[in-house]
Design a protein around this motif. Structure first.
Motif, PDB file in Angstrom:
ATOM      1  N   ILE A 112       0.822  -1.212   0.000  1.00 38.23           N
ATOM      2  CA  ILE A 112       0.000   0.000   0.000  1.00 38.23           C
ATOM      3  C   ILE A 112       0.855   1.261   0.000  1.00 38.23           C
ATOM      4  N   SER A 113       1.720   1.408   0.996  1.00 33.98           N
ATOM      5  CA  SER A 113       2.494   2.651   1.066  1.00 33.98           C
ATOM      6  C   SER A 113       3.772   2.599   0.242  1.00 33.98           C
ATOM      7  N   LYS A 114       4.176   1.405  -0.169  1.00 32.67           N
ATOM      8  CA  LYS A 114       5.376   1.200  -0.993  1.00 32.67           C
ATOM      9  C   LYS A 114       6.657   1.675  -0.298  1.00 32.67           C
ATOM     10  N   ASP A 115       6.682   1.584   1.021  1.00 28.26           N
ATOM     11  CA  ASP A 115       7.901   1.876   1.779  1.00 28.26           C
ATOM     12  C   ASP A 115       8.609   0.542   1.992  1.00 28.26           C
ATOM     13  N   TYR A 116       9.467   0.197   1.054  1.00 28.24           N
ATOM     14  CA  TYR A 116      10.045  -1.130   1.020  1.00 28.24           C
ATOM     15  C   TYR A 116      11.041  -1.388   2.140  1.00 28.24           C
ATOM     16  N   GLN A 117      11.679  -0.357   2.636  1.00 26.03           N
ATOM     17  CA  GLN A 117      12.600  -0.535   3.770  1.00 26.03           C
ATOM     18  C   GLN A 117      11.830  -0.984   5.007  1.00 26.03           C
ATOM     19  N   LEU A 118      10.713  -0.321   5.279  1.00 21.29           N
ATOM     20  CA  LEU A 118       9.904  -0.727   6.437  1.00 21.29           C
ATOM     21  C   LEU A 118       9.245  -2.082   6.190  1.00 21.29           C
ATOM     22  N   ALA A 119       8.850  -2.339   4.950  1.00 25.20           N
ATOM     23  CA  ALA A 119       8.264  -3.641   4.625  1.00 25.20           C
ATOM     24  C   ALA A 119       9.246  -4.755   4.945  1.00 25.20           C
ATOM     25  N   ARG A 120      10.499  -4.553   4.545  1.00 28.78           N
ATOM     26  CA  ARG A 120      11.527  -5.576   4.807  1.00 28.78           C
ATOM     27  C   ARG A 120      11.751  -5.741   6.304  1.00 28.78           C
ATOM     28  N   ASN A 123      19.032 -12.541  -6.407  1.00 26.71           N
ATOM     29  CA  ASN A 123      18.313 -13.792  -6.651  1.00 26.71           C
ATOM     30  C   ASN A 123      18.743 -14.906  -5.710  1.00 26.71           C
ATOM     31  N   ASP A 124      20.006 -14.913  -5.317  1.00 22.44           N
ATOM     32  CA  ASP A 124      20.463 -15.943  -4.379  1.00 22.44           C
ATOM     33  C   ASP A 124      19.725 -15.830  -3.045  1.00 22.44           C
ATOM     34  N   LEU A 125      19.581 -14.610  -2.552  1.00 15.55           N
ATOM     35  CA  LEU A 125      18.855 -14.411  -1.298  1.00 15.55           C
ATOM     36  C   LEU A 125      17.372 -14.709  -1.474  1.00 15.55           C
ATOM     37  N   ALA A 126      16.824 -14.352  -2.621  1.00 19.67           N
ATOM     38  CA  ALA A 126      15.421 -14.664  -2.903  1.00 19.67           C
ATOM     39  C   ALA A 126      15.196 -16.174  -2.881  1.00 19.67           C
ATOM     40  N   ILE A 127      16.116 -16.915  -3.468  1.00 18.54           N
ATOM     41  CA  ILE A 127      16.011 -18.380  -3.470  1.00 18.54           C
ATOM     42  C   ILE A 127      16.140 -18.932  -2.052  1.00 18.54           C
ATOM     43  N   THR A 128      17.013 -18.330  -1.257  1.00 15.56           N
ATOM     44  CA  THR A 128      17.155 -18.760   0.138  1.00 15.56           C
ATOM     45  C   THR A 128      15.840 -18.597   0.887  1.00 15.56           C
ATOM     46  N   TYR A 129      15.191 -17.455   0.714  1.00 18.43           N
ATOM     47  CA  TYR A 129      13.893 -17.243   1.376  1.00 18.43           C
ATOM     48  C   TYR A 129      12.846 -18.223   0.849  1.00 18.43           C
ATOM     49  N   PHE A 130      12.886 -18.505  -0.442  1.00 18.03           N
ATOM     50  CA  PHE A 130      11.944 -19.462  -1.011  1.00 18.03           C
ATOM     51  C   PHE A 130      12.171 -20.859  -0.432  1.00 18.03           C
ATOM     52  N   ASP A 131      13.421 -21.254  -0.305  1.00 14.52           N
ATOM     53  CA  ASP A 131      13.738 -22.557   0.294  1.00 14.52           C
ATOM     54  C   ASP A 131      13.256 -22.634   1.738  1.00 14.52           C
ATOM     55  N   LYS A 169      11.170 -12.834  -0.130  1.00 16.71           N
ATOM     56  CA  LYS A 169      11.574 -13.356  -1.437  1.00 16.71           C
ATOM     57  C   LYS A 169      11.273 -12.336  -2.528  1.00 16.71           C
ATOM     58  N   ILE A 170      10.081 -11.790  -2.523  1.00 16.68           N
ATOM     59  CA  ILE A 170       9.672 -10.812  -3.539  1.00 16.68           C
ATOM     60  C   ILE A 170      10.535  -9.555  -3.468  1.00 16.68           C
ATOM     61  N   ILE A 171      10.755  -9.057  -2.251  1.00 18.32           N
ATOM     62  CA  ILE A 171      11.561  -7.847  -2.060  1.00 18.32           C
ATOM     63  C   ILE A 171      12.946  -8.019  -2.669  1.00 18.32           C
ATOM     64  N   HIS A 172      13.569  -9.153  -2.393  1.00 19.25           N
ATOM     65  CA  HIS A 172      14.937  -9.360  -2.885  1.00 19.25           C
ATOM     66  C   HIS A 172      14.969  -9.758  -4.353  1.00 19.25           C
ATOM     67  N   GLU A 173      13.986 -10.471  -4.802  1.00 16.68           N
ATOM     68  CA  GLU A 173      13.929 -10.874  -6.210  1.00 16.68           C
ATOM     69  C   GLU A 173      13.733  -9.660  -7.124  1.00 16.68           C
ATOM     70  N   LYS A 174      12.835  -8.762  -6.718  1.00 13.73           N
ATOM     71  CA  LYS A 174      12.506  -7.598  -7.542  1.00 13.73           C
ATOM     72  C   LYS A 174      13.356  -6.372  -7.227  1.00 13.73           C
ATOM     73  N   GLY A 175      14.148  -6.452  -6.165  1.00 15.19           N
ATOM     74  CA  GLY A 175      14.970  -5.307  -5.797  1.00 15.19           C
ATOM     75  C   GLY A 175      14.155  -4.137  -5.275  1.00 15.19           C
ATOM     76  N   LEU A 176      13.181  -4.427  -4.444  1.00 12.25           N
ATOM     77  CA  LEU A 176      12.325  -3.384  -3.879  1.00 12.25           C
ATOM     78  C   LEU A 176      12.998  -2.784  -2.648  1.00 12.25           C
ATOM     79  N   GLY A 177      13.663  -1.656  -2.834  1.00 11.59           N
ATOM     80  CA  GLY A 177      14.360  -1.009  -1.734  1.00 11.59           C
ATOM     81  C   GLY A 177      15.717  -1.613  -1.412  1.00 11.59           C
ATOM     82  N   VAL A 178      16.108  -2.619  -2.150  1.00  6.42           N
ATOM     83  CA  VAL A 178      17.403  -3.283  -1.980  1.00  6.42           C
ATOM     84  C   VAL A 178      17.955  -3.586  -3.373  1.00  6.42           C
ATOM     85  N   THR A 179      19.232  -3.909  -3.436  1.00 11.24           N
ATOM     86  CA  THR A 179      19.809  -4.380  -4.685  1.00 11.24           C
ATOM     87  C   THR A 179      19.233  -5.769  -4.973  1.00 11.24           C
ATOM     88  N   PRO A 180      18.729  -6.007  -6.183  1.00 19.90           N
ATOM     89  CA  PRO A 180      18.184  -7.334  -6.478  1.00 19.90           C
ATOM     90  C   PRO A 180      19.213  -8.428  -6.167  1.00 19.90           C
TER      91      PRO A 180
END
Length: 75
Positions: free
Chosen positions: A18-26, A58-66, A45-56
């Motif tokens: 909603i507010s798109k404040d990705y730092q607080l979301a994370r 994919n390795d970290l996104a996969i870790t969260y998915f696992d 996973k989504i935050i790190h995969e898409k680079g929302l407020g962070v550098t994309p």
């Protein structure tokens, strides 16, 4: 304490979608994930995969998915 943990998940959802404040979301998603909320792992996973407020990252996104698939209790 469960209510407080659920509140973190709700705040993560609000800041992510909603507010798109990705730092607080994370921040709130990380806290909710530590309390066992699988949906929070999905948010991370989504935050790190898409680079929302962070550098994309994919390795970290996969870790969260696992973690989502293997280790988190269902809530």
């Amino acid at each position: 304490q469960y209510g407080d943990s659920a509140g973190y998940l709700g705040l993560a959802n609000f800041y992510l979608n909603i507010s798109k404040d990705y730092q607080l979301a994370r921040k709130f998603a990380e806290t909710a994930a530590k309390h066992g909320f699988r949906l929070a792992l999905s948010y991370l996973k989504i935050i790190h995969e898409k680079g929302l407020g962070v550098t994309p990252n994919n390795d970290l996104a996969i870790t969260y998915f696992d973690l989502l698939l293997k280790h988190a209790p269902i809530r």
